[in-house]
Write a protein that holds these residues in place. Structure first.
Motif, PDB file in Angstrom:
ATOM      1  N   TYR A 261       0.919  -1.081  -0.043  1.00  0.00           N
ATOM      2  CA  TYR A 261       0.062  -0.012  -0.163  1.00  0.00           C
ATOM      3  C   TYR A 261       0.949   1.273  -0.137  1.00  0.00           C
ATOM      4  O   TYR A 261       2.178   1.154   0.258  1.00  0.00           O
ATOM      5  CB  TYR A 261      -0.998   0.023   1.303  1.00  0.00           C
ATOM      6  N   VAL A 262       0.214   2.428  -0.519  1.00  0.00           N
ATOM      7  CA  VAL A 262       0.920   3.564  -0.350  1.00  0.00           C
ATOM      8  C   VAL A 262       0.213   4.719   0.918  1.00  0.00           C
ATOM      9  O   VAL A 262      -0.936   4.508   0.841  1.00  0.00           O
ATOM     10  CB  VAL A 262       1.067   4.473  -1.730  1.00  0.00           C
ATOM     11  N   LEU A 263       1.130   5.296   1.366  1.00  0.00           N
ATOM     12  CA  LEU A 263       0.399   6.186   2.472  1.00  0.00           C
ATOM     13  C   LEU A 263       0.790   7.565   1.947  1.00  0.00           C
ATOM     14  O   LEU A 263       1.870   8.008   1.514  1.00  0.00           O
ATOM     15  CB  LEU A 263       1.324   6.001   3.602  1.00  0.00           C
ATOM     16  N   VAL A 305      -4.513   2.360  -0.950  1.00  0.00           N
ATOM     17  CA  VAL A 305      -4.098   3.797  -0.543  1.00  0.00           C
ATOM     18  C   VAL A 305      -4.609   4.094   0.481  1.00  0.00           C
ATOM     19  O   VAL A 305      -5.704   3.953   0.944  1.00  0.00           O
ATOM     20  CB  VAL A 305      -4.562   4.803  -1.956  1.00  0.00           C
ATOM     21  N   VAL A 306      -3.770   4.431   1.390  1.00  0.00           N
ATOM     22  CA  VAL A 306      -4.124   4.874   2.812  1.00  0.00           C
ATOM     23  C   VAL A 306      -3.628   6.623   2.748  1.00  0.00           C
ATOM     24  O   VAL A 306      -2.684   6.931   2.649  1.00  0.00           O
ATOM     25  CB  VAL A 306      -3.570   4.147   3.642  1.00  0.00           C
ATOM     26  N   ALA A 362      -2.664   1.274  13.431  1.00  0.00           N
ATOM     27  CA  ALA A 362      -3.689   2.500  12.881  1.00  0.00           C
ATOM     28  C   ALA A 362      -3.946   2.641  11.780  1.00  0.00           C
ATOM     29  O   ALA A 362      -5.112   2.889  11.432  1.00  0.00           O
ATOM     30  CB  ALA A 362      -2.976   3.642  13.555  1.00  0.00           C
ATOM     31  N   VAL A 363      -3.032   2.077  10.832  1.00  0.00           N
ATOM     32  CA  VAL A 363      -3.333   2.154   9.544  1.00  0.00           C
ATOM     33  C   VAL A 363      -4.211   0.907   9.006  1.00  0.00           C
ATOM     34  O   VAL A 363      -5.237   1.113   8.343  1.00  0.00           O
ATOM     35  CB  VAL A 363      -1.835   1.990   8.690  1.00  0.00           C
ATOM     36  N   ALA A 364      -3.973  -0.278   9.762  1.00  0.00           N
ATOM     37  CA  ALA A 364      -5.019  -1.377   9.638  1.00  0.00           C
ATOM     38  C   ALA A 364      -6.455  -1.046   9.925  1.00  0.00           C
ATOM     39  O   ALA A 364      -7.367  -1.714   9.562  1.00  0.00           O
ATOM     40  CB  ALA A 364      -4.514  -2.666  10.359  1.00  0.00           C
TER      41      ALA A 364
END
Length: 619
Positions: A261-263, A305-306, A362-364
């Motif tokens: 994924y991309v942050l 995408v995050v 937190a991303v998850a």
């Protein structure tokens, strides 16, 4: 311009399986070949190459195209470069189209101009890196931010000394206009002894902004101590448009495949600091909201995408704009999430205080696109009242309509119906009766052709003058169709239109606005291409069927740039008249508001008259 006929002949001679097989391990499965997609990270192969159709498609990220598109997207080549590369491989000589020598000359001048600007910026970047090594103060600042020399080198960080004319020692002529055009030098005053020239960047840490090929196209800069503005970017140039570029994408490409994924963050310092902390898959927008073009570019490398934002009101507004940019790309195989950090933290500080594992957790747990859409639709709505639910559905409709067809779109419709206390069938009927976007239900497919009669592919081979049919009668061609036909047939005209014209065309209702956005992405990534090449790229796009009436035919037209400009003026007039009619039907009761309302009507009336004169004078 390369003749369209040569492009078709070239594609017919290229062995796509052999070309892609040099970089992707392909395995024969039936009539096709499959392998791991080179455009996004995956563990199970979803990338298919068809030798009979000479076409590739990834069922994971949606990447698709022919041999030319593969080279442009995988290697960052321009369209002409890709054609020449393929031609050399199959032993063909690329002919030059002499039909319009002036256009050929302008294109060559543009390429030379861009290459020259890139050289100017590369020299500046080398100078700033050298100055960083000689500045203990700048080095101490970066060390104080926790950055190592390795990370500074990876991102090619530099330092602009505190002097007004520091670049004068770098270039033979400090008064070279290229320095101004590249955004490195500012000029004040008219030509003459009173004119002043000075460096744009002074006493700042320099962050080179690189395109996907690794070329420096602009700079970001940050003050070392207190000062305003804290962050300063290069102005837009022929090489750099903020709404199209992402800081750190070049450096993050391989990490995106590894992380999956991309942050997307809001600052280049976040990108560099996160890379230092073991999170090298972050990128940043450059002082502008996330755009659909940003999203499309990211999806070439990953299908997840995050977006990371502050949890305050400004962060929520930025998240709403990012949602709107992501919706048209939200297919069932892609994932978009929204991470809202505590107000006291940015991604860098959060990781330093709580650790990498806490950040990844937190991303998850970040908000998925579906939930973000539902929350945005319900904003300022009292769902306990009939009026509040009606308003929620009204706010949700344009968001839902922006979604591409698929299971996600259907599930969200059912959830919106439940929250709006309407039966699904009634909401479906209501929104089908008044479609509002590119995802709106399409008209029924045409009846099958009679036996023995060949039906051409929708839109792609229709004669230029043909129009859509409805109820057995030929419908008049819309102005919007004509504008798009001219733009697709003469893609090089796009850059000759004004920024106001660009905004007007981007704002057209579906499918025309979506087609304009697609064309601009194509121009940015590949440069102007003939309609024959654009058609190949467009054939696999979902919007191609909806936009078939706006597609050119195979026969060359006789339009000129003046015809296009006149048609755009007519569209502007149509938009102004529509706003005037809406204002006339909704006069406020409050005297102050009514006066503002009437002032706007007077302003639009004058504009309408001016536009009508220009349209009539040029017709």
């Amino acid at each position: 311009m390369i003749p369209p006929g040569f492009v078709q002949e070239l594609l017919s001679r290229v062995d796509l399986v052999e070309l892609i097989g040099r970089q992707v391990q392909l395995k024969k499965t039936g009539a096709n070949y499959v392998g791991l997609c080179p455009f996004h990270g995956e563990k199970s192969p979803s990338f298919t190459v068809s030798p009979s159709k000479q076409f590739y498609h990834c069922f994971g990220c949606g990447a698709n195209g022919d041999a030319i598109r593969f080279l442009t997207e995988q290697h960052g080549l321009g369209f002409v470069e890709a054609v020449k590369e393929l031609a050399q491989q199959v032993g063909l000589t690329v002919p030059e189209d002499e039909a319009d020598p002036r256009r050929k000359e302008l294109a060559a001048q543009q390429r030379e101009r861009e290459a020259t600007l890139a050289d100017v910026l590369a020299r500046a970047a080398a100078h700033y890196r050298k100055q960083l090594k000689a500045s203990p103060r700048a080095i101490d600042y970066l060390k104080g931010r926790g950055l190592s020399g390795e990370i500074a080198a990876r991102f090619a960080l530099g330092y602009a000394p505190d002097g007004w004319r520091g670049l004068a020692s770098v270039y033979p002529r400090y008064d070279d206009p290229l320095l101004v055009e590249a955004g490195l030098v500012i000029v004040q005053g008219e030509d003459g002894p009173e004119q002043k020239r000075y460096d744009r960047f002074r006493d700042r840490i320099m962050f080179p902004i690189r395109n996907v090929k690794g070329e420096v196209i602009a700079f970001g800069a940050r003050v070392l101590d207190k000062g305003e503005p804290k962050y300063l970017n290069s102005p837009e140039t022929p090489l750099f448009v903020k709404g199209r570029e992402l800081y750190g994408l070049f450096e993050a490409r391989s990490a995106l495949r590894d992380s999956g994924y991309v942050l997307v963050t809001e600052g280049y310092m976040d990108v560099v600091a996160l890379a230092q902390l073991g999170l090298p898959h972050a990128v940043a927008t450059l002082g502008t909201a996330c755009t659909a073009e940003h999203v499309a570019k990211l999806l070439r490398f990953t299908d997840q995408v995050v977006f990371a934002f502050d949890g305050d009101a400004a962060g929520r507004r930025a998240a709403a704009r990012a949602l709107e940019a992501a919706l048209p790309h939200a297919t069932d195989t892609r994932a978009f999430r929204f991470l809202f950090l505590p107000p006291e933290h940015d991604p860098d500080s959060f990781v330093r205080e709580h650790g990498r594992e806490a950040f990844e957790q937190a991303v998850a747990q970040a908000v998925p696109l579906s939930q973000q859409l539902l929350e945005l639709a319900a904003q300022d709505c009292d769902l306990a009242s009939v009026e509040g639910r009606a308003r929620m559905l009204a706010q949700a409709k344009p968001l839902w309509n922006a979604l591409p067809e698929g299971a996600l779109r259907l599930q969200l419709l059912a959830e919106l119906a439940r929250r709006g206390a309407l039966p699904l069938e009634e909401l479906t009927a209501l929104w089908q009766a008044h479609p509002a976007g590119r995802g709106a239900p399409r008209a029924p497919a045409p009846a099958p052709a009679e036996p023995g009669v060949d039906r051409p592919a929708p839109g792609f081979n229709r004669p230029r003058g043909a129009a859509r049919r409805s109820g057995g009668r030929v419908a008049p061609r819309q102005r919007e169709d004509r504008v798009l036909q001219m733009l697709l047939a003469h893609a090089e005209w796009w850059d000759q239109l004004s920024p106001q014209a660009h905004d007007l065309l981007h704002g057209l209702p579906a499918p025309h606005g979506a087609l304009v956005a697609w064309l601009e992405r194509e121009l940015h990534e590949h440069g102007p291409r003939p309609w024959a090449a654009l058609r190949v790229a467009l054939e696999q796009e979902p919007l191609a069927e909806e936009a078939r009436a706006a597609l050119p035919g195979d026969e060359p037209g006789e339009e000129t740039l003046a015809d296009l400009e006149r048609a755009v003026e007519a569209l502007h007039l149509k938009e102004v008249q529509a706003e005037l009619e809406a204002l006339a039907m909704d006069l406020p009761v409050d005297p102050a508001q009514r006066e503002q309302h009437m002032a706007r009507i007077r302003e639009l009336t004058a504009l309408s008259q001016e536009l009508r004169k220009r349209v009539m004078a040029s017709s």
